[in-house]
Design a protein around this motif. Structure first.
Motif, mmCIF file in Angstrom:
data_model
loop_
_atom_site.group_PDB
_atom_site.id
_atom_site.type_symbol
_atom_site.label_atom_id
_atom_site.label_comp_id
_atom_site.label_asym_id
_atom_site.label_seq_id
_atom_site.Cartn_x
_atom_site.Cartn_y
_atom_site.Cartn_z
ATOM 1 N N MET A 1 37.437 35.086 39.337
ATOM 2 C CA MET A 1 37.216 36.529 39.358
ATOM 3 C C MET A 1 38.443 37.229 38.782
ATOM 4 N N ALA A 2 38.261 37.885 37.651
ATOM 5 C CA ALA A 2 39.380 38.521 36.966
ATOM 6 C C ALA A 2 39.662 39.903 37.534
ATOM 7 N N THR A 3 40.941 40.270 37.547
ATOM 8 C CA THR A 3 41.370 41.580 38.040
ATOM 9 C C THR A 3 41.984 42.378 36.910
ATOM 10 N N LEU A 4 41.518 43.609 36.762
ATOM 11 C CA LEU A 4 42.059 44.529 35.767
ATOM 12 C C LEU A 4 42.812 45.637 36.489
ATOM 13 N N LEU A 5 44.077 45.829 36.137
ATOM 14 C CA LEU A 5 44.857 46.951 36.654
ATOM 15 C C LEU A 5 44.763 48.069 35.636
ATOM 16 N N HIS A 6 44.201 49.194 36.062
ATOM 17 C CA HIS A 6 43.945 50.324 35.167
ATOM 18 C C HIS A 6 44.850 51.490 35.564
ATOM 19 N N ILE A 7 45.726 51.879 34.652
ATOM 20 C CA ILE A 7 46.665 52.975 34.885
ATOM 21 C C ILE A 7 46.306 54.146 33.975
ATOM 22 N N GLU B 1 30.951 45.305 32.775
ATOM 23 C CA GLU B 1 29.727 44.626 32.351
ATOM 24 C C GLU B 1 29.964 43.132 32.173
ATOM 25 N N GLN B 2 31.149 42.807 31.673
ATOM 26 C CA GLN B 2 31.494 41.402 31.437
ATOM 27 C C GLN B 2 31.921 40.694 32.721
ATOM 28 N N HIS B 3 32.465 41.452 33.666
ATOM 29 C CA HIS B 3 32.953 40.893 34.934
ATOM 30 C C HIS B 3 32.354 41.678 36.106
ATOM 31 N N PRO B 4 31.046 41.567 36.315
ATOM 32 C CA PRO B 4 30.418 42.342 37.399
ATOM 33 C C PRO B 4 30.971 42.015 38.780
ATOM 34 N N ASP B 5 31.511 40.830 38.927
ATOM 35 C CA ASP B 5 32.075 40.431 40.221
ATOM 36 C C ASP B 5 33.593 40.569 40.256
ATOM 37 N N GLY B 6 34.155 41.076 39.169
ATOM 38 C CA GLY B 6 35.601 41.214 39.089
ATOM 39 C C GLY B 6 36.115 42.417 39.859
ATOM 40 N N GLN B 7 37.416 42.563 39.864
ATOM 41 C CA GLN B 7 38.054 43.662 40.593
ATOM 42 C C GLN B 7 38.770 44.581 39.616
ATOM 43 N N ALA C 1 53.702 43.680 43.121
ATOM 44 C CA ALA C 1 52.686 42.708 43.533
ATOM 45 C C ALA C 1 51.344 43.051 42.900
ATOM 46 N N GLU C 2 51.019 44.331 42.855
ATOM 47 C CA GLU C 2 49.770 44.788 42.241
ATOM 48 C C GLU C 2 49.728 44.413 40.767
ATOM 49 N N LEU C 3 50.844 44.597 40.093
ATOM 50 C CA LEU C 3 50.928 44.261 38.674
ATOM 51 C C LEU C 3 50.845 42.753 38.465
ATOM 52 N N ALA C 4 51.554 41.999 39.280
ATOM 53 C CA ALA C 4 51.566 40.540 39.135
ATOM 54 C C ALA C 4 50.199 39.937 39.409
ATOM 55 N N ALA C 5 49.413 40.565 40.275
ATOM 56 C CA ALA C 5 48.092 40.042 40.639
ATOM 57 C C ALA C 5 47.044 40.309 39.565
ATOM 58 N N ALA C 6 47.348 41.171 38.622
ATOM 59 C CA ALA C 6 46.376 41.538 37.590
ATOM 60 C C ALA C 6 46.307 40.470 36.499
ATOM 61 N N ASP C 7 45.094 40.168 36.075
ATOM 62 C CA ASP C 7 44.905 39.256 34.948
ATOM 63 C C ASP C 7 45.073 39.998 33.625
#
Length: 203
Positions: free
Chosen positions: A1-7, A31-37, A70-76
């Motif tokens: 599950m990929a995580t996107l950090l949006h600023i 749309e590409q990652h419906p289960d992502g964060q 931590a938030e930044l490091a956790a983002a894919d």
């Protein structure tokens, strides 16, 4: 599950070119990652404090800085809306960068962000492209690319919607076709880059 950090850092919640483009990127990503964060920080709605001496000394021992790092490091992947204000980035984005960059904790060759894909939507009211009269005043792309690659070793990519003020400034009316073309191109790039990045991270 990929995580996107949006600023997002555009001052206005409506009518912002950078917000429209980042929203398009996020929509395709979802749309590409419906289960992502997707973790969204709106720096205009909830600005961070500027870095002070105490927080600078504390480094990763400071609760806010540790949380942001931590938030930044956790983002894919990271998506940053960075419109140009007075030839540079918004002070709210600079505050986030100053807080999240912690020398000795997440910088250098062993940075957890090394190789991380960061997409920056760098909108601007005019044009600062090479060969234009204001090319030498382009500090947003140069600054962010240098900072993010030098401190984090990140992989930085840009989407640049230009001439966003053409429709609202009479003196720029003749540039409206170029502005519209730039806007169309930016939306297309957002879709393409979001799809490509999503596919890459799915591997």
């Amino acid at each position: 599950m990929a995580t996107l950090l949006h600023i997002d850092s555009a001052l206005f919640p409506e009518g912002s070119a950078s917000r429209e483009i980042t929203a398009a990127f996020v929509r395709v990503w979802r749309e590409q990652h419906p289960d992502g964060q997707i973790v969204h920080r709106d720096l205009a709605a909830a600005p961070l404090p500027h870095l002070d001496a105490t927080a600078a000394i504390e480094g990763a021992g400071n609760a806010l800085r540790a949380e942001l790092a931590a938030e930044l490091a956790a983002a894919d992947a990271v998506l940053i809306g960075a419109p140009m204000y007075n030839f540079t980035i918004a002070s709210t984005l600079k505050a986030w960068l100053d807080q999240v960059i912690i020398v000795g904790h997440n910088t250098g060759p062993d940075s957890p962000l090394a190789g991380a894909p960061i997409t920056v939507v760098a909108s601007r009211g005019g044009s600062y492209a090479p060969g234009t009269p204001r090319a030498e005043a382009e500090f947003v792309l140069n600054y962010l690319k240098t900072l993010l690659t030098t401190m984090f070793g990140a992989e930085v990519d840009f989407i640049v919607p230009e001439l966003t003020l053409a429709h609202s400034k009479a003196e720029m009316a003749e540039l409206i076709p170029l502005a519209d073309a730039s806007r169309t191109r930016a939306f297309a790039e957002a879709e393409e880059k979001a799809k490509a990045l999503a596919a890459r991270l799915a591997v």
